[in-house]
Design an enzyme around this catalytic site. Structure first.
Site, PDB file in Angstrom:
ATOM      1  N   ASP A  49      10.591  -2.435  -5.245  1.00 50.35           N
ATOM      2  CA  ASP A  49       9.293  -1.811  -5.032  1.00 50.35           C
ATOM      3  C   ASP A  49       8.900  -1.812  -3.559  1.00 50.35           C
ATOM      4  OD1 ASP A  49       8.825  -1.172  -7.650  1.00 50.35           O
ATOM      5  OD2 ASP A  49       7.565  -2.909  -8.081  1.00 50.35           O
ATOM      6  N   LYS A  71       6.080   2.672  -4.875  1.00 47.21           N
ATOM      7  CA  LYS A  71       4.899   3.492  -5.137  1.00 47.21           C
ATOM      8  C   LYS A  71       3.779   3.023  -4.228  1.00 47.21           C
ATOM      9  CE  LYS A  71       5.617   4.257 -10.128  1.00 47.21           C
ATOM     10  NZ  LYS A  71       6.833   3.430 -10.324  1.00 47.21           N
ATOM     11  N   GLY A 103       5.353 -10.165  -5.748  1.00 50.69           N
ATOM     12  CA  GLY A 103       4.553 -11.145  -6.478  1.00 50.69           C
ATOM     13  C   GLY A 103       5.229 -11.605  -7.746  1.00 50.69           C
ATOM     14  N   MET A 184      -5.015  -4.513  -5.644  1.00 54.60           N
ATOM     15  CA  MET A 184      -5.035  -3.073  -5.336  1.00 54.60           C
ATOM     16  C   MET A 184      -6.467  -2.570  -5.205  1.00 54.60           C
ATOM     17  SD  MET A 184      -2.072  -2.182  -8.134  1.00 54.60           S
ATOM     18  CE  MET A 184      -2.825  -3.322  -9.313  1.00 54.60           C
ATOM     19  N   GLY A 213      -0.808 -11.150   2.781  1.00 54.49           N
ATOM     20  CA  GLY A 213      -0.856 -12.594   2.554  1.00 54.49           C
ATOM     21  C   GLY A 213       0.503 -13.266   2.615  1.00 54.49           C
TER      22      GLY A 213
END
Length: 272
Positions: A49, A71, A103, A184, A213
């Site tokens: 991703d 995305k 994550g 998001m 982060g």
């Protein structure tokens, strides 16, 4: 009653491959789990991703096939259906496939849709959890996500749904005694703050925004609901950016105040 005795789904045996849905953590390579690193280093193909950091991607073997299916808001280069089909196709070639997600894959990572695609093709899979953005950002900024007497609840909220709106149960969110973590949410920051205040939270309720982060380029903005949008625009914050709302954020305020008071005194002592 169904009894689950193993973590690997029983799919097609023998020559067919397997898919590991792996959490890449918040970005820092040393925050990968040992299991995640093992899967990455043994992979024949990695489907990753946008939020997977370059530091983590550098750990992929040179001879491994790579597929960027990232995305961003409003820009889906590869549809979710195409991603599922790609995972199935690679596995049916007998490859060890890693689906690498930022994550933790089970937190707003579209995990269910990809598992459905693998189940429909009877492909074996395994989930490898990762350190979530919420945990990483809280640790990086010195904030406990929960605290006795202050935050007995912790709520993870996707700031956008499939129609890219923020249709939330604001009345239940705008209550003390909990920490809200919006994923998001940067593009919806104005509505988040407006709705929380309209449903009962004070204008000076603390809010913390964390951009990138755990990464070297991490930036933090400590503000209040009434000023967060303007402050974020002045700072020109960009995604990925996590939003934390709640009294636990005040610990960050206390740390800054203490640093401003005690820091100069310590510097004088050291310089003496």
């Amino acid at each position: 009653m169904a009894v689950i005795t193993q973590t690997i789904h029983a799919g097609l045996p023998g020559k067919y491959g397997e898919v590991a849905l792996v959490g890449a953590g918040p970005g820092a390579a040393d925050l990968l789990t040992l299991r995640a690193l093992t899967f990455i280093q043994q992979a024949d193909a990695v489907v990753y991703d946008r939020l997977v950091s370059e530091e983590v991607l550098a750990l992929i073997p040179a001879d491994c096939q790579r597929f960027d299916v990232g995305k961003s808001r409003g820009h889906h280069s590869v549809s979710q259906a195409e991603i599922g089909a790609l995972l199935v196709r690679l596995a049916l070639q007998g490859l060890k496939v890693v689906r690498l997600k930022g994550g933790d894959p089970a937190i707003f990572g579209r995990l269910a849709e990809e598992l459905d695609a693998l189940d429909a093709a009877a492909i074996s899979w395994q989930i490898v959890p990762g350190i979530s953005a919420a945990s990483a950002c809280a640790a990086a900024t010195g904030i406990p996500l929960t605290e006795r007497g202050i935050a007995q609840q912790l709520r993870f909220i996707s700031a956008v749904d499939k129609s890219c709106s923020t249709a939330q149960d604001w009345a239940s969110l705008a209550k003390p005694g909990q920490t809200l973590v919006f994923y998001m949410g940067l593009s919806a920051l104005g509505e988040i703050c407006t709705q929380l205040m309209a449903h009962g939270l004070a204008a000076d309720w603390p809010i913390l925004l964390v951009e990138n982060g755990s990464r070297p380029e991490q930036r933090c903005l400590l503000s209040k609901l009434s000023e967060a949008l303007a402050d974020s625009q002045k700072m020109v914050l960009k995604s990925p950016c996590l939003i934390m709302v709640g009294e636990v954020v005040r610990r960050r305020q206390h740390a800054i105040v203490l640093a401003e008071i005690i820091g100069p005194q310590i510097n004088k002592i050291l310089a003496a």
